[in-house]
Write a protein that holds these residues in place. Structure first.
Motif, PDB file in Angstrom:
ATOM      1  N   ALA A 196       0.826  -1.211   0.000  1.00 35.21           N
ATOM      2  CA  ALA A 196       0.000   0.000   0.000  1.00 35.21           C
ATOM      3  C   ALA A 196       0.859   1.261   0.000  1.00 35.21           C
ATOM      4  O   ALA A 196       0.542   2.238  -0.697  1.00 35.21           O
ATOM      5  CB  ALA A 196      -0.945  -0.001   1.202  1.00 35.21           C
ATOM      6  N   ILE A 197       1.953   1.262   0.744  1.00 30.66           N
ATOM      7  CA  ILE A 197       2.855   2.420   0.749  1.00 30.66           C
ATOM      8  C   ILE A 197       3.499   2.591  -0.626  1.00 30.66           C
ATOM      9  O   ILE A 197       3.627   3.715  -1.131  1.00 30.66           O
ATOM     10  CB  ILE A 197       3.913   2.280   1.866  1.00 30.66           C
ATOM     11  CG1 ILE A 197       3.260   2.464   3.227  1.00 30.66           C
ATOM     12  CG2 ILE A 197       5.056   3.270   1.677  1.00 30.66           C
ATOM     13  CD1 ILE A 197       4.158   2.143   4.402  1.00 30.66           C
ATOM     14  N   ALA A 198       3.885   1.475  -1.242  1.00 31.95           N
ATOM     15  CA  ALA A 198       4.480   1.557  -2.583  1.00 31.95           C
ATOM     16  C   ALA A 198       3.480   2.103  -3.587  1.00 31.95           C
ATOM     17  O   ALA A 198       3.824   2.957  -4.415  1.00 31.95           O
ATOM     18  CB  ALA A 198       4.972   0.175  -3.016  1.00 31.95           C
ATOM     19  N   VAL A 199       2.233   1.643  -3.524  1.00 31.75           N
ATOM     20  CA  VAL A 199       1.205   2.158  -4.431  1.00 31.75           C
ATOM     21  C   VAL A 199       0.957   3.634  -4.162  1.00 31.75           C
ATOM     22  O   VAL A 199       0.814   4.429  -5.098  1.00 31.75           O
ATOM     23  CB  VAL A 199      -0.096   1.333  -4.294  1.00 31.75           C
ATOM     24  CG1 VAL A 199      -1.265   2.012  -4.968  1.00 31.75           C
ATOM     25  CG2 VAL A 199       0.104  -0.047  -4.884  1.00 31.75           C
ATOM     26  N   PHE A 200       0.932   4.021  -2.902  1.00 28.09           N
ATOM     27  CA  PHE A 200       0.723   5.420  -2.540  1.00 28.09           C
ATOM     28  C   PHE A 200       1.834   6.307  -3.100  1.00 28.09           C
ATOM     29  O   PHE A 200       1.576   7.306  -3.778  1.00 28.09           O
ATOM     30  CB  PHE A 200       0.643   5.555  -1.017  1.00 28.09           C
ATOM     31  CG  PHE A 200       0.569   6.974  -0.532  1.00 28.09           C
ATOM     32  CD1 PHE A 200      -0.608   7.684  -0.615  1.00 28.09           C
ATOM     33  CD2 PHE A 200       1.678   7.587   0.006  1.00 28.09           C
ATOM     34  CE1 PHE A 200      -0.688   8.996  -0.160  1.00 28.09           C
ATOM     35  CE2 PHE A 200       1.615   8.895   0.461  1.00 28.09           C
ATOM     36  CZ  PHE A 200       0.427   9.599   0.375  1.00 28.09           C
ATOM     37  N   VAL A 201       3.071   5.949  -2.831  1.00 30.04           N
ATOM     38  CA  VAL A 201       4.193   6.790  -3.229  1.00 30.04           C
ATOM     39  C   VAL A 201       4.352   6.814  -4.749  1.00 30.04           C
ATOM     40  O   VAL A 201       4.427   7.890  -5.363  1.00 30.04           O
ATOM     41  CB  VAL A 201       5.496   6.310  -2.541  1.00 30.04           C
ATOM     42  CG1 VAL A 201       6.716   7.002  -3.121  1.00 30.04           C
ATOM     43  CG2 VAL A 201       5.415   6.538  -1.054  1.00 30.04           C
ATOM     44  N   ILE A 202       4.386   5.646  -5.373  1.00 25.89           N
ATOM     45  CA  ILE A 202       4.582   5.589  -6.822  1.00 25.89           C
ATOM     46  C   ILE A 202       3.394   6.203  -7.550  1.00 25.89           C
ATOM     47  O   ILE A 202       3.570   6.982  -8.494  1.00 25.89           O
ATOM     48  CB  ILE A 202       4.834   4.137  -7.272  1.00 25.89           C
ATOM     49  CG1 ILE A 202       6.174   3.659  -6.729  1.00 25.89           C
ATOM     50  CG2 ILE A 202       4.812   4.026  -8.797  1.00 25.89           C
ATOM     51  CD1 ILE A 202       6.423   2.185  -6.892  1.00 25.89           C
ATOM     52  N   GLY A 203       2.195   5.866  -7.120  1.00 28.24           N
ATOM     53  CA  GLY A 203       1.002   6.404  -7.772  1.00 28.24           C
ATOM     54  C   GLY A 203       0.911   7.908  -7.656  1.00 28.24           C
ATOM     55  O   GLY A 203       0.653   8.607  -8.645  1.00 28.24           O
ATOM     56  N   PHE A 204       1.131   8.433  -6.454  1.00 28.40           N
ATOM     57  CA  PHE A 204       1.036   9.878  -6.271  1.00 28.40           C
ATOM     58  C   PHE A 204       2.122  10.617  -7.035  1.00 28.40           C
ATOM     59  O   PHE A 204       1.842  11.620  -7.706  1.00 28.40           O
ATOM     60  CB  PHE A 204       1.103  10.250  -4.785  1.00 28.40           C
ATOM     61  CG  PHE A 204       1.183  11.726  -4.566  1.00 28.40           C
ATOM     62  CD1 PHE A 204       0.082  12.533  -4.792  1.00 28.40           C
ATOM     63  CD2 PHE A 204       2.368  12.318  -4.170  1.00 28.40           C
ATOM     64  CE1 PHE A 204       0.152  13.904  -4.614  1.00 28.40           C
ATOM     65  CE2 PHE A 204       2.456  13.679  -3.992  1.00 28.40           C
ATOM     66  CZ  PHE A 204       1.339  14.480  -4.212  1.00 28.40           C
ATOM     67  N   LEU A 205       3.373  10.153  -6.936  1.00 30.14           N
ATOM     68  CA  LEU A 205       4.455  10.852  -7.619  1.00 30.14           C
ATOM     69  C   LEU A 205       4.276  10.825  -9.133  1.00 30.14           C
ATOM     70  O   LEU A 205       4.479  11.844  -9.810  1.00 30.14           O
ATOM     71  CB  LEU A 205       5.808  10.262  -7.217  1.00 30.14           C
ATOM     72  CG  LEU A 205       6.236  10.524  -5.778  1.00 30.14           C
ATOM     73  CD1 LEU A 205       7.547   9.830  -5.477  1.00 30.14           C
ATOM     74  CD2 LEU A 205       6.319  12.003  -5.493  1.00 30.14           C
ATOM     75  N   LEU A 206       3.886   9.691  -9.675  1.00 22.26           N
ATOM     76  CA  LEU A 206       3.663   9.595 -11.115  1.00 22.26           C
ATOM     77  C   LEU A 206       2.485  10.458 -11.556  1.00 22.26           C
ATOM     78  O   LEU A 206       2.567  11.179 -12.558  1.00 22.26           O
ATOM     79  CB  LEU A 206       3.433   8.134 -11.517  1.00 22.26           C
ATOM     80  CG  LEU A 206       3.213   7.870 -13.002  1.00 22.26           C
ATOM     81  CD1 LEU A 206       4.472   8.238 -13.782  1.00 22.26           C
ATOM     82  CD2 LEU A 206       2.843   6.427 -13.219  1.00 22.26           C
ATOM     83  N   HIS A 207       1.425  10.406 -10.796  1.00 18.47           N
ATOM     84  CA  HIS A 207       0.232  11.198 -11.111  1.00 18.47           C
ATOM     85  C   HIS A 207       0.541  12.692 -11.027  1.00 18.47           C
ATOM     86  O   HIS A 207       0.152  13.468 -11.916  1.00 18.47           O
ATOM     87  CB  HIS A 207      -0.876  10.828 -10.135  1.00 18.47           C
ATOM     88  CG  HIS A 207      -2.236  11.043 -10.670  1.00 18.47           C
ATOM     89  ND1 HIS A 207      -3.312  10.360 -10.215  1.00 18.47           N
ATOM     90  CD2 HIS A 207      -2.720  11.879 -11.611  1.00 18.47           C
ATOM     91  CE1 HIS A 207      -4.391  10.755 -10.858  1.00 18.47           C
ATOM     92  NE2 HIS A 207      -4.050  11.683 -11.706  1.00 18.47           N
TER      93      HIS A 207
END
Length: 126
Positions: free
Chosen positions: A12-23
């Protein structure tokens, strides 16, 4: 239980960080500004998914046969609370373009995928 919880949190942390930064990078690259805070949308879904998973671990420890129903209930409550918290950008804008609608829905499906993955692991323990 602790191992499952830690694996969920790492994903969940990986999805949060990668998703937010990419978005956020894509929105800045296309010079798009949103009427709401994208970080708060991702943070809400991270916290809500973590709470739903903790509740499902609790349900699994007492009634393992009812985890699927608990998951459905948790997802519906999470969507309801999301609509209540973010009602201003959802309901009070007359013509919301697609580039403002997608950032509201995309994190929901990303974290829903993480929840489904973790619940599938939980249900396969039987």
């Amino acid at each position: 239980m602790v191992k499952r919880l830690l694996s969920f949190l790492w994903v969940a942390i990986a999805v949060f960080v990668i998703g937010f930064l990419l978005h956020n990078y894509l929105l800045q690259h296309w010079n798009v500004s949103l009427r709401y805070n994208l970080f708060s949308v991702y943070l809400f879904h991270f916290v809500a998914s973590s709470v739903v998973y903790l509740l499902l671990e609790f349900v699994y420890s007492y009634v393992p046969d009812q985890v699927g129903y608990g998951f459905l209930m948790g997802v519906f409550i999470k969507i309801g609370v999301f609509v209540l918290v973010f009602q201003t950008p959802i309901f009070y804008t007359e013509d919301m373009p697609l580039y403002e609608r997608l950032p509201l829905v995309l994190p929901l499906f990303m974290f829903l995928g993480v929840e489904v993955w973790s619940i599938a692991k939980l249900l396969n323990l039987k």
